[in-house]
Every structure is written in structure tokens, then in C-alpha cells.
Design a protein around this motif. Structure first.
Motif, PDB file in Angstrom:
ATOM      1  N   GLU A  42      36.848  14.455  -0.102  1.00 12.61           N
ATOM      2  CA  GLU A  42      35.662  13.687  -1.820  1.00 12.61           C
ATOM      3  C   GLU A  42      35.039  13.093  -0.308  1.00 12.61           C
ATOM      4  OE1 GLU A  42      34.332  12.922  -4.713  1.00 12.61           O
ATOM      5  OE2 GLU A  42      36.361  13.855  -4.390  1.00 12.61           O
ATOM      6  N   GLU A  43      34.638  12.181   0.893  1.00 11.18           N
ATOM      7  CA  GLU A  43      34.321  11.400   1.258  1.00 11.18           C
ATOM      8  C   GLU A  43      33.272  12.263   1.970  1.00 11.18           C
ATOM      9  OE1 GLU A  43      32.690   9.190   3.904  1.00 11.18           O
ATOM     10  OE2 GLU A  43      33.832   7.991   2.583  1.00 11.18           O
ATOM     11  N   LEU A  44      33.346  13.361   2.333  1.00 11.59           N
ATOM     12  CA  LEU A  44      32.132  14.616   2.342  1.00 11.59           C
ATOM     13  C   LEU A  44      31.316  14.363   1.943  1.00 11.59           C
ATOM     14  CD1 LEU A  44      33.839  16.548   4.878  1.00 11.59           C
ATOM     15  CD2 LEU A  44      32.248  15.075   5.710  1.00 11.59           C
ATOM     16  N   HIS A  45      31.962  15.243   0.113  1.00 11.10           N
ATOM     17  CA  HIS A  45      30.991  15.194  -1.011  1.00 11.10           C
ATOM     18  C   HIS A  45      30.220  13.804  -1.131  1.00 11.10           C
ATOM     19  CE1 HIS A  45      32.171  19.321  -2.257  1.00 11.10           C
ATOM     20  NE2 HIS A  45      33.127  19.165  -2.593  1.00 11.10           N
ATOM     21  N   GLN A  46      30.407  12.966  -0.843  1.00  6.09           N
ATOM     22  CA  GLN A  46      30.098  11.280  -1.257  1.00  6.09           C
ATOM     23  C   GLN A  46      29.008  11.151  -0.711  1.00  6.09           C
ATOM     24  OE1 GLN A  46      30.825   9.159  -3.570  1.00  6.09           O
ATOM     25  NE2 GLN A  46      28.806   8.200  -2.888  1.00  6.09           N
ATOM     26  N   GLN A  47      28.936  11.376   0.546  1.00  6.41           N
ATOM     27  CA  GLN A  47      27.599  11.568   1.509  1.00  6.41           C
ATOM     28  C   GLN A  47      26.372  13.197   1.045  1.00  6.41           C
ATOM     29  OE1 GLN A  47      27.962  12.002   6.333  1.00  6.41           O
ATOM     30  NE2 GLN A  47      30.817  11.737   5.995  1.00  6.41           N
TER      31      GLN A  47
ATOM     32  N   ASP B  31      31.457  24.306   3.733  1.00  4.97           N
ATOM     33  CA  ASP B  31      32.343  25.206   4.900  1.00  4.97           C
ATOM     34  C   ASP B  31      33.012  23.616   5.185  1.00  4.97           C
ATOM     35  OD1 ASP B  31      32.158  27.407   4.303  1.00  4.97           O
ATOM     36  OD2 ASP B  31      29.860  27.869   6.285  1.00  4.97           O
ATOM     37  N   GLN B  32      31.606  22.953   5.730  1.00  2.00           N
ATOM     38  CA  GLN B  32      32.078  21.105   6.033  1.00  2.00           C
ATOM     39  C   GLN B  32      33.460  20.623   5.671  1.00  2.00           C
ATOM     40  OE1 GLN B  32      27.966  20.562   7.218  1.00  2.00           O
ATOM     41  NE2 GLN B  32      28.667  19.508   9.713  1.00  2.00           N
ATOM     42  N   VAL B  33      33.065  20.971   4.169  1.00  2.00           N
ATOM     43  CA  VAL B  33      34.001  19.971   3.561  1.00  2.00           C
ATOM     44  C   VAL B  33      35.437  20.943   3.460  1.00  2.00           C
ATOM     45  CG1 VAL B  33      34.140  19.223   1.136  1.00  2.00           C
ATOM     46  CG2 VAL B  33      32.129  18.740   1.931  1.00  2.00           C
TER      47      VAL B  33
ATOM     48  N   ALA C 208      36.952  22.381   5.331  1.00  2.00           N
ATOM     49  CA  ALA C 208      37.468  22.373   6.716  1.00  2.00           C
ATOM     50  C   ALA C 208      38.210  20.750   7.114  1.00  2.00           C
ATOM     51  CB  ALA C 208      36.693  22.182   8.033  1.00  2.00           C
ATOM     52  N   ALA C 209      37.426  19.960   6.380  1.00  2.00           N
ATOM     53  CA  ALA C 209      38.139  18.496   6.746  1.00  2.00           C
ATOM     54  C   ALA C 209      39.572  18.701   5.455  1.00  2.00           C
ATOM     55  CB  ALA C 209      37.094  17.780   5.605  1.00  2.00           C
ATOM     56  N   SER C 210      40.721  17.785   6.579  1.00  2.00           N
ATOM     57  CA  SER C 210      42.305  17.778   6.511  1.00  2.00           C
ATOM     58  C   SER C 210      42.013  16.701   5.266  1.00  2.00           C
ATOM     59  CB  SER C 210      42.548  17.574   7.416  1.00  2.00           C
ATOM     60  OG  SER C 210      42.020  16.478   8.089  1.00  2.00           O
ATOM     61  N   GLY C 211      42.375  17.088   4.337  1.00  2.00           N
ATOM     62  CA  GLY C 211      43.124  16.280   3.612  1.00  2.00           C
ATOM     63  C   GLY C 211      42.402  16.114   1.726  1.00  2.00           C
ATOM     64  N   LYS C 212      42.500  16.204   0.911  1.00  2.00           N
ATOM     65  CA  LYS C 212      41.533  16.060  -1.095  1.00  2.00           C
ATOM     66  C   LYS C 212      40.311  14.779  -0.154  1.00  2.00           C
ATOM     67  CE  LYS C 212      41.322  17.440  -4.686  1.00  2.00           C
ATOM     68  NZ  LYS C 212      40.452  18.094  -4.254  1.00  2.00           N
ATOM     69  N   ALA C 213      40.893  13.544   0.261  1.00  2.00           N
ATOM     70  CA  ALA C 213      39.873  11.989   0.688  1.00  2.00           C
ATOM     71  C   ALA C 213      39.121  12.106   1.441  1.00  2.00           C
ATOM     72  CB  ALA C 213      41.135  11.220   1.392  1.00  2.00           C
ATOM     73  N   ALA C 214      39.501  13.032   2.872  1.00  2.22           N
ATOM     74  CA  ALA C 214      38.486  13.476   4.095  1.00  2.22           C
ATOM     75  C   ALA C 214      37.340  14.503   2.856  1.00  2.22           C
ATOM     76  CB  ALA C 214      39.154  13.624   5.000  1.00  2.22           C
TER      77      ALA C 214
ATOM     78  N   THR D 218       0.988  -1.555   0.024  1.00  2.00           N
ATOM     79  CA  THR D 218       0.212  -0.379   0.210  1.00  2.00           C
ATOM     80  C   THR D 218       0.780   1.644   0.377  1.00  2.00           C
ATOM     81  OG1 THR D 218      -0.004  -0.031   2.088  1.00  2.00           O
ATOM     82  CG2 THR D 218      -2.122  -1.185   1.506  1.00  2.00           C
ATOM     83  N   LEU D 219       2.366   0.909   0.085  1.00  6.76           N
ATOM     84  CA  LEU D 219       2.950   2.020   0.170  1.00  6.76           C
ATOM     85  C   LEU D 219       3.180   2.991  -1.446  1.00  6.76           C
ATOM     86  CD1 LEU D 219       6.007   0.714   1.827  1.00  6.76           C
ATOM     87  CD2 LEU D 219       4.102   2.280   2.720  1.00  6.76           C
ATOM     88  N   VAL D 220       3.028   3.759  -1.316  1.00 11.13           N
ATOM     89  CA  VAL D 220       3.179   5.355  -2.506  1.00 11.13           C
ATOM     90  C   VAL D 220       4.784   5.653  -1.980  1.00 11.13           C
ATOM     91  CG1 VAL D 220       2.874   6.847  -4.309  1.00 11.13           C
ATOM     92  CG2 VAL D 220       1.122   5.282  -2.721  1.00 11.13           C
ATOM     93  N   VAL D 221       5.629   6.067  -3.206  1.00  8.33           N
ATOM     94  CA  VAL D 221       6.826   6.623  -2.291  1.00  8.33           C
ATOM     95  C   VAL D 221       7.619   7.313  -3.244  1.00  8.33           C
ATOM     96  CG1 VAL D 221       7.425   4.399  -0.742  1.00  8.33           C
ATOM     97  CG2 VAL D 221       9.141   5.099  -3.398  1.00  8.33           C
ATOM     98  N   GLU D 222       8.197   8.101  -2.874  1.00  9.72           N
ATOM     99  CA  GLU D 222       9.040   9.438  -3.542  1.00  9.72           C
ATOM    100  C   GLU D 222      10.554   8.857  -3.638  1.00  9.72           C
ATOM    101  OE1 GLU D 222       8.594  14.060  -3.525  1.00  9.72           O
ATOM    102  OE2 GLU D 222      10.247  13.390  -2.019  1.00  9.72           O
ATOM    103  N   LEU D 223      11.144   8.804  -5.230  1.00  9.52           N
ATOM    104  CA  LEU D 223      12.779   8.298  -5.179  1.00  9.52           C
ATOM    105  C   LEU D 223      13.109  10.343  -4.892  1.00  9.52           C
ATOM    106  CD1 LEU D 223      14.716   5.349  -5.472  1.00  9.52           C
ATOM    107  CD2 LEU D 223      12.278   5.226  -5.491  1.00  9.52           C
ATOM    108  N   GLN D 224      14.073  10.582  -3.858  1.00  5.65           N
ATOM    109  CA  GLN D 224      14.933  11.619  -3.831  1.00  5.65           C
ATOM    110  C   GLN D 224      16.344  11.754  -3.864  1.00  5.65           C
ATOM    111  OE1 GLN D 224      14.025  12.024  -0.177  1.00  5.65           O
ATOM    112  NE2 GLN D 224      11.998  12.218  -0.356  1.00  5.65           N
ATOM    113  N   ALA D 225      16.791  11.560  -5.634  1.00  9.28           N
ATOM    114  CA  ALA D 225      18.164  12.200  -5.533  1.00  9.28           C
ATOM    115  C   ALA D 225      19.294  13.268  -4.711  1.00  9.28           C
ATOM    116  CB  ALA D 225      18.458  11.314  -6.856  1.00  9.28           C
ATOM    117  N   HIS D 226      20.373  13.644  -4.669  1.00  5.82           N
ATOM    118  CA  HIS D 226      20.938  14.215  -4.583  1.00  5.82           C
ATOM    119  C   HIS D 226      21.842  13.969  -4.717  1.00  5.82           C
ATOM    120  CE1 HIS D 226      18.010  15.230  -1.178  1.00  5.82           C
ATOM    121  NE2 HIS D 226      18.141  13.832  -1.123  1.00  5.82           N
ATOM    122  N   THR D 227      22.590  15.522  -5.350  1.00  6.02           N
ATOM    123  CA  THR D 227      24.562  15.758  -5.714  1.00  6.02           C
ATOM    124  C   THR D 227      25.142  16.972  -4.330  1.00  6.02           C
ATOM    125  OG1 THR D 227      23.593  18.322  -6.801  1.00  6.02           O
ATOM    126  CG2 THR D 227      23.404  15.718  -8.088  1.00  6.02           C
ATOM    127  N   ASP D 228      26.490  15.932  -4.954  1.00  2.00           N
ATOM    128  CA  ASP D 228      27.178  17.412  -3.843  1.00  2.00           C
ATOM    129  C   ASP D 228      26.777  18.674  -4.828  1.00  2.00           C
ATOM    130  OD1 ASP D 228      29.140  17.616  -6.340  1.00  2.00           O
ATOM    131  OD2 ASP D 228      29.887  15.672  -5.575  1.00  2.00           O
TER     132      ASP D 228
END
Length: 190
Positions: A157-162, A145-147, A149-155, A87-97
Motif C-alpha cells: 500500500e505504501e508503494l501504491h501511495q508513492q 512488479d516492485q509493488v 515483490a514487497a512483503s505484506g499488504k502495508a508495504a 513569471t512562472l507558468v506551471v503544469e500541475l501533474q496528478a498521477h494515480t496508482d
């Protein structure tokens, strides 16, 4: 009451509660010859209307909307929910960085949401139980701002991925086959 169960039978178990997704499982007495106590743990997902529910990560090709092969496993998580909760109707929600043009990100995320919807329809979910909605970069979980403030490219990128995520939200839980989607559910005001 009589609490005995019969031998050589597979029992279907269903757990249902308001504002929770239905959980289903099976239990079989086949091959059990002596008195046994069955214990089954269930984890039920709290799902009040219009609350985003995180899914296993759905991955796309960079700057594209085709689903990568492993994304089908992630979408099968939602497919099972749709099958167990008819009986569910859902909205699929896609987000970018936040990188890239705002308008291009809106278009990209809309196409990504539609790719998810198309996959679920191909697996037998009724089209009027699914709404595709791309939010682009309008609902970042991690601010720039949070992205930064993260130290290093890898960190970073991980935040962008979230921020590059796909979620679903329950729009209604009173779907009746063939009744269509009410007009107000097709395009919720932002």
C-alpha cells in the motif's frame, strides 16, 4: 561601499538565479541597539524547465478528486512559490496508482489536477499561469512488479501511495500578465 544597515527597518531579501526558484525572506533591525552581524541561510529549489518537482503530499478522497482539508496546506507550498516567482507558468501533474481502469485513472487524475488548479486560482493565481494535466497510471514511479515483490499488504500500500502523487513542472518562466498561454504550452505532446 557602505555596508551599514539602518535601525528600525524591515529589509526584504530576495535570492534569484537562473533555473532556480526565487527565495524571499525578511530581516528586521527593530529593537537591535548594538552592532550585529546578520546571517541568513536560504535553501533554493533547483527547477529547470519541464522537470517534475515533488510537492508535499496532496490527498484526495479515495476514487474522488475533492481535496481533503490538509491538502490545502500542501498546495499553499506551491501558492507561495507562484507568489514569489510571478513569471512562472506551471503544469500541475496528478498521477494515480496502477489499480483500476486505465481510462478511468486518466479521467480521475485530470480532475484531481484541475482541483489543484482551481484552488490556486481561488487564492489569486492567474488562470493562464496554470495548466492541469492528469497522467493516470502512465508514469508510475514504482512498477507493479516492485509493488508485488514487497512483503505484506502495508508495504504494498505504501508503494501504491508513492504512485498516487501530485507534482508540478515549470513550463515557462517568462509569463507576462494578460499575454495568455502560448498554444504549444496548452497541450504538450506526450
Amino acid at each position: 561601499g557602505n555596508r551599514f544597515i539602518k535601525s528600525d527597518i524591515t529589509y526584504g531579501i530576495e535570492i534569484a538565479k537562473k533555473d532556480y526558484l526565487i527565495a524571499k525572506d525578511k530581516m528586521s533591525t527593530t529593537g537591535i541597539g548594538e552592532s550585529t552581524t546578520f546571517v541568513q541561510d536560504f535553501v533554493v529549489q533547483y527547477s529547470p524547465p519541464n522537470t517534475a518537482i515533488r510537492m508535499p503530499e496532496v490527498q484526495y478522497e479515495t476514487a474522488k478528486w475533492n481535496l481533503l482539508e490538509n491538502s490545502k496546506d500542501s498546495l499553499n507550498f506551491l501558492l507561495k512559490i507562484m507568489q514569489d516567482n510571478p513569471t512562472l507558468v506551471v503544469e500541475l501533474q496528478a498521477h494515480t496508482d496502477s489499480r483500476g481502469d486505465d481510462q478511468a485513472n486518466l479521467v480521475l487524475s485530470q480532475k484531481r489536477a484541475q482541483s489543484c488548479v482551481d484552488y490556486l486560482i481561488s487564492k489569486g493565481v492567474a488562470k493562464d499561469r496554470l495548466i492541469a494535466k492528469g497522467y493516470g497510471e502512465t508514469q508510475l514511479k514504482i512498477s507493479d512488479d516492485q509493488v508485488n515483490a514487497a512483503s505484506g499488504k502495508a508495504a504494498q500500500e505504501e508503494l501504491h501511495q508513492q504512485n498516487r502523487r501530485t507534482e508540478f513542472s515549470i513550463v515557462r518562466s517568462d509569463y507576462v500578465p494578460g499575454a495568455g498561454v502560448p498554444k504549444e504550452a496548452e497541450s504538450k505532446p506526450q
